[in-house]
Design a protein around this motif. Structure first.
Motif, PDB file in Angstrom:
ATOM      1  N   THR A   1      -9.755  -4.891   5.918  1.00 33.76           N
ATOM      2  CA  THR A   1      -8.328  -4.382   5.452  1.00 33.76           C
ATOM      3  C   THR A   1      -8.208  -3.051   6.123  1.00 33.76           C
ATOM      4  O   THR A   1      -9.261  -2.371   6.716  1.00 33.76           O
ATOM      5  CB  THR A   1      -8.740  -4.220   3.878  1.00 33.76           C
ATOM      6  OG1 THR A   1      -9.383  -2.913   3.768  1.00 33.76           O
ATOM      7  CG2 THR A   1      -9.229  -5.418   3.236  1.00 33.76           C
ATOM      8  N   ALA A   2      -7.227  -2.429   5.737  1.00 35.56           N
ATOM      9  CA  ALA A   2      -6.750  -1.324   6.260  1.00 35.56           C
ATOM     10  C   ALA A   2      -7.779  -0.041   5.768  1.00 35.56           C
ATOM     11  O   ALA A   2      -8.109   0.934   6.193  1.00 35.56           O
ATOM     12  CB  ALA A   2      -5.288  -0.755   5.904  1.00 35.56           C
ATOM     13  N   GLU A   3      -8.753  -0.515   4.717  1.00 37.22           N
ATOM     14  CA  GLU A   3      -9.500   0.519   4.275  1.00 37.22           C
ATOM     15  C   GLU A   3     -10.970   0.097   4.713  1.00 37.22           C
ATOM     16  O   GLU A   3     -11.977   0.716   4.266  1.00 37.22           O
ATOM     17  CB  GLU A   3      -9.432   0.646   2.788  1.00 37.22           C
ATOM     18  CG  GLU A   3      -8.033   0.983   2.371  1.00 37.22           C
ATOM     19  CD  GLU A   3      -7.624   1.974   2.849  1.00 37.22           C
ATOM     20  OE1 GLU A   3      -8.369   3.231   2.838  1.00 37.22           O
ATOM     21  OE2 GLU A   3      -6.360   2.326   3.023  1.00 37.22           O
TER      22      GLU A   3
ATOM     23  N   ARG B   1      -3.731  -0.689  10.725  1.00 39.96           N
ATOM     24  CA  ARG B   1      -2.773   0.356  10.319  1.00 39.96           C
ATOM     25  C   ARG B   1      -1.763   0.592  11.323  1.00 39.96           C
ATOM     26  O   ARG B   1      -0.716   1.028  10.671  1.00 39.96           O
ATOM     27  CB  ARG B   1      -3.678   1.761  10.198  1.00 39.96           C
ATOM     28  CG  ARG B   1      -4.819   1.574   8.926  1.00 39.96           C
ATOM     29  CD  ARG B   1      -5.836   2.700   9.242  1.00 39.96           C
ATOM     30  NE  ARG B   1      -6.767   2.717   7.915  1.00 39.96           N
ATOM     31  CZ  ARG B   1      -7.765   3.597   8.075  1.00 39.96           C
ATOM     32  NH1 ARG B   1      -8.192   4.425   8.993  1.00 39.96           N
ATOM     33  NH2 ARG B   1      -8.779   3.345   7.001  1.00 39.96           N
TER      34      ARG B   1
ATOM     35  N   ARG C   1      -0.090  -3.586   8.940  1.00 40.00           N
ATOM     36  CA  ARG C   1      -0.791  -4.740   8.236  1.00 40.00           C
ATOM     37  C   ARG C   1      -1.691  -4.373   7.478  1.00 40.00           C
ATOM     38  O   ARG C   1      -2.379  -3.476   7.689  1.00 40.00           O
ATOM     39  CB  ARG C   1      -1.470  -5.746   9.427  1.00 40.00           C
ATOM     40  CG  ARG C   1      -0.467  -6.501  10.360  1.00 40.00           C
ATOM     41  CD  ARG C   1      -0.698  -7.055  11.687  1.00 40.00           C
ATOM     42  NE  ARG C   1       0.524  -7.423  12.337  1.00 40.00           N
ATOM     43  CZ  ARG C   1       0.204  -7.719  13.740  1.00 40.00           C
ATOM     44  NH1 ARG C   1      -0.849  -7.273  14.400  1.00 40.00           N
ATOM     45  NH2 ARG C   1       1.104  -7.988  14.356  1.00 40.00           N
ATOM     46  N   GLY C   2      -1.968  -5.073   6.102  1.00 41.47           N
ATOM     47  CA  GLY C   2      -2.926  -4.648   5.101  1.00 41.47           C
ATOM     48  C   GLY C   2      -4.298  -5.234   5.226  1.00 41.47           C
ATOM     49  O   GLY C   2      -5.146  -4.715   4.983  1.00 41.47           O
ATOM     50  N   SER C   3      -4.354  -6.398   5.783  1.00 38.08           N
ATOM     51  CA  SER C   3      -5.526  -6.953   5.897  1.00 38.08           C
ATOM     52  C   SER C   3      -5.574  -8.164   6.950  1.00 38.08           C
ATOM     53  O   SER C   3      -4.471  -8.548   7.380  1.00 38.08           O
ATOM     54  CB  SER C   3      -6.155  -7.710   4.399  1.00 38.08           C
ATOM     55  OG  SER C   3      -5.316  -8.745   3.975  1.00 38.08           O
TER      56      SER C   3
ATOM     57  N   ARG D   1       0.969  -8.669   5.936  1.00 40.54           N
ATOM     58  CA  ARG D   1       1.680  -7.270   5.963  1.00 40.54           C
ATOM     59  C   ARG D   1       1.066  -6.249   5.096  1.00 40.54           C
ATOM     60  O   ARG D   1       0.525  -6.661   3.774  1.00 40.54           O
ATOM     61  CB  ARG D   1       3.191  -7.496   5.732  1.00 40.54           C
ATOM     62  CG  ARG D   1       3.947  -8.221   6.615  1.00 40.54           C
ATOM     63  CD  ARG D   1       5.259  -8.124   6.251  1.00 40.54           C
ATOM     64  NE  ARG D   1       6.019  -9.185   6.958  1.00 40.54           N
ATOM     65  CZ  ARG D   1       6.318 -10.555   6.663  1.00 40.54           C
ATOM     66  NH1 ARG D   1       5.760 -10.814   5.514  1.00 40.54           N
ATOM     67  NH2 ARG D   1       6.969 -11.378   7.531  1.00 40.54           N
ATOM     68  N   ALA D   2       1.103  -5.080   5.089  1.00 43.82           N
ATOM     69  CA  ALA D   2       0.762  -4.108   4.251  1.00 43.82           C
ATOM     70  C   ALA D   2       1.619  -4.197   2.992  1.00 43.82           C
ATOM     71  O   ALA D   2       2.748  -4.640   2.986  1.00 43.82           O
ATOM     72  CB  ALA D   2       1.038  -2.636   4.952  1.00 43.82           C
ATOM     73  N   GLY D   3       0.878  -4.010   1.883  1.00 39.09           N
ATOM     74  CA  GLY D   3       1.524  -4.438   0.716  1.00 39.09           C
ATOM     75  C   GLY D   3       1.562  -5.936   0.112  1.00 39.09           C
ATOM     76  O   GLY D   3       1.807  -6.148  -1.071  1.00 39.09           O
TER      77      GLY D   3
ATOM     78  N   VAL E   1      -4.100  -9.028  -0.480  1.00 38.78           N
ATOM     79  CA  VAL E   1      -5.139  -8.882   0.392  1.00 38.78           C
ATOM     80  C   VAL E   1      -6.033 -10.055   0.508  1.00 38.78           C
ATOM     81  O   VAL E   1      -6.083 -10.860  -0.659  1.00 38.78           O
ATOM     82  CB  VAL E   1      -6.041  -7.705   0.013  1.00 38.78           C
ATOM     83  CG1 VAL E   1      -7.373  -7.553   0.872  1.00 38.78           C
ATOM     84  CG2 VAL E   1      -5.308  -6.247   0.060  1.00 38.78           C
TER      85      VAL E   1
END
Length: 380
Positions: free
Chosen positions: A105-107, A125, A129-131, A152-154, A157
């Protein structure tokens, strides 16, 4: 996603890959199938190039970033930037079944055991994209590449269930890719001469038909060089067929080298001691020049007695071209005239105008196609 929907997605992926007729179509079907099955917004299929130590992207589908081409020319990443790939390249999973997919993921990672990969996270990032889920692809027991699907981000996940499903999808994709490889190899063998590695008569016939259609449609110049290796029978009778094969291989290399002087030319072995070059586009004078060079280089081979070479081109006054077969007969007749005259230079059909004896020879009727070449010999 329910089991029924996942089964439907697997079947759709398999069907999409079965319908592919080329490697590109197969790559795209794998990426699109994986993207849809996992409800992703973007997907990529990449291959791990062991000899170059890099991950090379074959296709990008879905919502692509500005720098992401559908079929990238050279989108590559050094393998050392992806420590998890090194594990797969060493086949660390070999004793425990197929390698499992994992999620980033972005994290950072959330599922699987690959560990944090800052290159992938930074890319997520940067591209909004989120994951993503990364599924290794294994073919013939070896690590081949990976299927990468992102959201996409949001968006929701990816989770452990998605990673497990991606592992299944990667196996289906691997089977489809292997099938495409087998079909491509079968096609290659069907159109390749086994001894020299050049194209064979089947390939020439198919390309020549296409070339004549292009000539009629666009006026493209089509030229055919037909050559016969002199002295092969003597080499076979005195030195053995293995040496004769070596002569054919060496002449094939010379033909390939000379053919490279004509952009897009097809170099082929028609069978036995007969070879040809098919060129579409270059002017006739360039083709004749290359044929002359071919004769010179063939005469310098330590085996054989040079080559008899005939040229026919739509740019010469050869009369109406009703079929690809007539161009072939013209080049064939020119080659036999070169052999009869023991010429060290190419003979060109139509060089002496519409009444060229080569044209008269080529246009004389024969009772059967298989007897055409014997008939040429008799007339000469």
């Amino acid at each position: 996603m329910g089991e029924d929907r996942r089964l439907t997605a697997v079947v759709a992926l398999a069907q999409g890959m079965a319908a592919a007729h080329s490697p590109r179509e197969s790559w795209r079907a794998a990426a699109l199938g994986g993207c849809r099955a996992l409800a992703g917004s973007f997907a990529a299929l990449s291959v791990w190039e062991r000899d170059l130590g890099r991950l090379r992207v074959l296709v990008n589908v879905g919502d692509r970033a500005p720098e992401e081409e559908e079929f990238p020319v050279d989108e590559t990443y050094p393998v050392h930037q992806f420590p998890e790939i090194t594990e797969f390249l060493h086949e660390r999973w070999a004793s425990g079944g197929e390698p499992n997919a994992w999620v980033e993921t972005a994290e950072g990672p959330t599922a699987g055991h690959a560990g944090y990969c800052h290159q992938r996270v930074a890319a997520l990032r940067r591209r909004g994209r989120g994951s993503c889920v990364v599924a290794p692809i294994v073919m013939h027991g070896r690590a081949w590449g990976e299927l990468y699907v992102a959201r996409r981000a949001g968006s929701a996940v990816f989770d452990r269930g998605d990673a497990d499903f991606a592992t299944v999808l990667a196996s289906v994709a691997a089977a489809g890719l292997a099938q495409t490889e087998r079909l491509q190899e079968a096609r290659r063998l069907a159109f390749t001469d086994a001894l020299t590695g050049l194209a064979n008569r089947r390939a020439v016939d198919a390309r020549l038909d296409e070339a004549i259609e292009r000539h009629r449609r666009e006026g493209a110049v089509v030229s055919l060089v037909v050559c016969d290796v002199n002295g092969l029978k003597h080499v076979n009778d005195t030195l053995g067929h293995a040496v004769g094969d070596r002569l054919l291989e060496r002449f094939g290399s010379v033909l390939s080298l000379c053919g490279a002087m004509l952009p897009g030319a097809l170099a082929a072995r028609l069978g036995g001691d007969e070879f040809c070059l098919l060129a579409v586009g270059p002017p006739a004078q360039d083709v004749v020049k290359v044929a002359d060079e071919l004769c010179r280089r063939a005469a310098e081979l330590e085996l054989g007695e040079g080559v008899a070479c005939g040229v026919a081109s739509t740019e010469k006054p050869i009369g109406p071209l009703h079929s690809a077969r007539r161009l072939f007969r013209l080049a064939d007749a020119a080659q036999y005239r070169a052999k009869a005259e023991r010429s060290t230079r190419p003979v060109v059909a139509g060089q002496q105008g519409p009444d060229d004896p080569v044209i008269r020879l080529a246009d004389q009727p024969t009772t059967e196609a298989a007897g055409e070449r014997r008939a040429f010999r008799g007339r000469l």
